[in-house]
Motif scaffolding. Structure first.
Motif, mmCIF file in Angstrom:
data_model
loop_
_atom_site.group_PDB
_atom_site.id
_atom_site.type_symbol
_atom_site.label_atom_id
_atom_site.label_comp_id
_atom_site.label_asym_id
_atom_site.label_seq_id
_atom_site.Cartn_x
_atom_site.Cartn_y
_atom_site.Cartn_z
ATOM 1 N N VAL A 191 0.819 -1.217 0.000
ATOM 2 C CA VAL A 191 0.000 0.000 0.000
ATOM 3 C C VAL A 191 0.852 1.266 0.000
ATOM 4 N N ALA A 192 1.853 1.309 0.867
ATOM 5 C CA ALA A 192 2.634 2.534 1.030
ATOM 6 C C ALA A 192 3.917 2.542 0.220
ATOM 7 N N GLY A 193 4.382 1.370 -0.197
ATOM 8 C CA GLY A 193 5.645 1.305 -0.898
ATOM 9 C C GLY A 193 6.818 1.412 0.060
ATOM 10 N N ASN A 194 8.003 1.496 -0.508
ATOM 11 C CA ASN A 194 9.234 1.564 0.287
ATOM 12 C C ASN A 194 10.017 2.797 -0.151
ATOM 13 N N ILE A 195 9.565 3.968 0.291
ATOM 14 C CA ILE A 195 10.160 5.233 -0.116
ATOM 15 C C ILE A 195 10.945 5.800 1.064
ATOM 16 N N PRO A 196 12.276 5.816 0.967
ATOM 17 C CA PRO A 196 13.082 6.329 2.085
ATOM 18 C C PRO A 196 12.692 7.758 2.457
ATOM 19 N N GLY A 197 12.538 7.978 3.754
ATOM 20 C CA GLY A 197 12.186 9.301 4.247
ATOM 21 C C GLY A 197 10.713 9.614 4.184
ATOM 22 N N ARG A 198 9.920 8.751 3.546
ATOM 23 C CA ARG A 198 8.481 9.019 3.412
ATOM 24 C C ARG A 198 7.628 7.856 3.910
ATOM 25 N N THR A 199 7.912 6.659 3.442
ATOM 26 C CA THR A 199 7.097 5.503 3.849
ATOM 27 C C THR A 199 7.948 4.337 4.343
ATOM 28 N N GLN A 200 9.247 4.519 4.433
ATOM 29 C CA GLN A 200 10.126 3.410 4.810
ATOM 30 C C GLN A 200 10.165 3.234 6.326
ATOM 31 N N THR A 201 9.425 2.255 6.802
ATOM 32 C CA THR A 201 9.448 1.923 8.224
ATOM 33 C C THR A 201 10.644 1.014 8.512
ATOM 34 N N LEU A 202 10.829 0.664 9.768
ATOM 35 C CA LEU A 202 12.000 -0.125 10.158
ATOM 36 C C LEU A 202 12.059 -1.498 9.462
ATOM 37 N N PRO A 203 10.949 -2.261 9.400
ATOM 38 C CA PRO A 203 11.023 -3.535 8.674
ATOM 39 C C PRO A 203 11.417 -3.363 7.207
ATOM 40 N N LEU A 204 10.930 -2.309 6.561
ATOM 41 C CA LEU A 204 11.293 -2.064 5.165
ATOM 42 C C LEU A 204 12.760 -1.664 5.052
ATOM 43 N N ALA A 205 13.251 -0.893 6.026
ATOM 44 C CA ALA A 205 14.662 -0.511 6.024
ATOM 45 C C ALA A 205 15.555 -1.740 6.220
ATOM 46 N N ILE A 206 15.115 -2.693 7.038
ATOM 47 C CA ILE A 206 15.868 -3.942 7.228
ATOM 48 C C ILE A 206 15.947 -4.707 5.913
ATOM 49 N N TYR A 207 14.828 -4.814 5.231
ATOM 50 C CA TYR A 207 14.773 -5.508 3.942
ATOM 51 C C TYR A 207 15.756 -4.885 2.958
ATOM 52 N N GLU A 208 15.751 -3.563 2.879
ATOM 53 C CA GLU A 208 16.636 -2.864 1.935
ATOM 54 C C GLU A 208 18.097 -3.037 2.324
ATOM 55 N N ALA A 209 18.385 -2.969 3.627
ATOM 56 C CA ALA A 209 19.771 -3.119 4.077
ATOM 57 C C ALA A 209 20.311 -4.512 3.757
ATOM 58 N N LEU A 241 21.850 -4.444 13.360
ATOM 59 C CA LEU A 241 21.525 -3.480 14.402
ATOM 60 C C LEU A 241 20.022 -3.224 14.454
ATOM 61 N N MET A 242 19.413 -3.038 13.291
ATOM 62 C CA MET A 242 17.966 -2.779 13.242
ATOM 63 C C MET A 242 17.177 -3.997 13.680
ATOM 64 N N VAL A 243 17.628 -5.175 13.283
ATOM 65 C CA VAL A 243 16.960 -6.409 13.717
ATOM 66 C C VAL A 243 17.018 -6.541 15.234
ATOM 67 N N GLY A 244 18.169 -6.194 15.827
ATOM 68 C CA GLY A 244 18.290 -6.253 17.273
ATOM 69 C C GLY A 244 17.345 -5.298 17.978
ATOM 70 N N VAL A 245 17.195 -4.088 17.419
ATOM 71 C CA VAL A 245 16.279 -3.104 18.004
ATOM 72 C C VAL A 245 14.838 -3.605 17.938
ATOM 73 N N VAL A 246 14.430 -4.103 16.778
ATOM 74 C CA VAL A 246 13.062 -4.602 16.611
ATOM 75 C C VAL A 246 12.800 -5.773 17.546
ATOM 76 N N THR A 247 13.754 -6.685 17.656
ATOM 77 C CA THR A 247 13.589 -7.856 18.523
ATOM 78 C C THR A 247 13.461 -7.441 19.985
ATOM 79 N N ALA A 248 14.305 -6.512 20.422
ATOM 80 C CA ALA A 248 14.245 -6.046 21.806
ATOM 81 C C ALA A 248 12.909 -5.377 22.105
#
Length: 225
Positions: free
Chosen positions: A165-183, A194-201
């Motif tokens: 629905v929102a896409g994966n637009i950095p700075g606009r719609t990129q949430t943490l799970p989407l940023a993990i996917y891109e990384a 690092l992001m996976v650790g934050v989400v898990t915690a």
């Protein structure tokens, strides 16, 4: 670790949880009071996003809220908010997938309140909604709060419906799970870890908190009976 996806994830999860509570609490109350075929059908429809693949849920939302969808055309004609490829689309996706978790938790909590308390309130002259707000909801509050925490956790980790629905637009719609996917797919595994650790915690903390609230609700239910 980039802060924008983390902050957007908190914003999306917070707003979606607020929507889920506002819309889901009356429905949970209705489910707690009705057991007929209509209630079972509505319950199945409300629970469907819990078992459907998130991508399928996202596809339905895209069909409904896209530029050529019935709700999308209505929003465009009336000057309503944009949903597709906008952070509000991430809110919508998170709210829909988290909705069943909250409704089921809130319904279970409301059903543990003995009917005698509600009847006593009605006998004292309180109307249905006053009884709900003054008696029913406060007594079921720990279970309802646990449901809200579960909805927040689910919204924080939402991926499949959001990317549809929102896409994966950095700075606009990129949430943490989407940023993990891109990384991961760009080979930046250090940042991904690092992001996976934050989400898990965050997930563990939220789940422990919800479990404590549900245990508190169970103790209160046993004491009332």
């Amino acid at each position: 670790m980039p802060l924008e996806p983390l902050l957007l994830s908190f914003l999306v999860a917070g707003v979606s949880t607020l929507l889920v509570v506002v819309l889901g609490l009356p429905l949970a109350r209705w489910f707690a009071r009705h057991q007929g075929p209509g209630a079972r059908l509505l319950d199945a429809l409300a629970t469907a996003p819990l078992v459907l693949p998130p991508v399928v849920t996202g596809y339905y939302l895209l069909v409904l809220f896209g530029p050529h969808g019935p709700i999308g055309r209505l929003l465009e004609a009336t000057g309503g908010p944009r949903v597709v490829f906008h952070w509000s689309g991430a809110v919508l996706a998170s709210a829909v997938v988290a909705f069943p978790l909250f409704v089921r938790s809130a319904r279970a909590a409301l059903e543990t309140v003995p009917a005698g308390y509600l009847e006593a309130s009605s006998t004292c002259g309180a109307g249905p909604w006053r009884t709900f707000l003054r008696v029913h909801l406060p007594m079921a509050a720990p279970g309802v709060m646990a449901g809200a925490l579960l909805a927040f956790a689910r919204g924080l980790g939402e991926f499949g419906a959001t990317v549809m629905v929102a896409g994966n637009i950095p700075g606009r719609t990129q949430t943490l799970p989407l940023a993990i996917y891109e990384a991961v797919f760009s080979g930046n595994l250090r940042e991904a870890n690092l992001m996976v650790g934050v989400v898990t915690a965050l997930a563990v903390v939220l789940l422990i908190s919800a479990d404590r609230l549900q245990a508190r609700a169970a103790r209160a239910s046993r004491e009332r009976t």
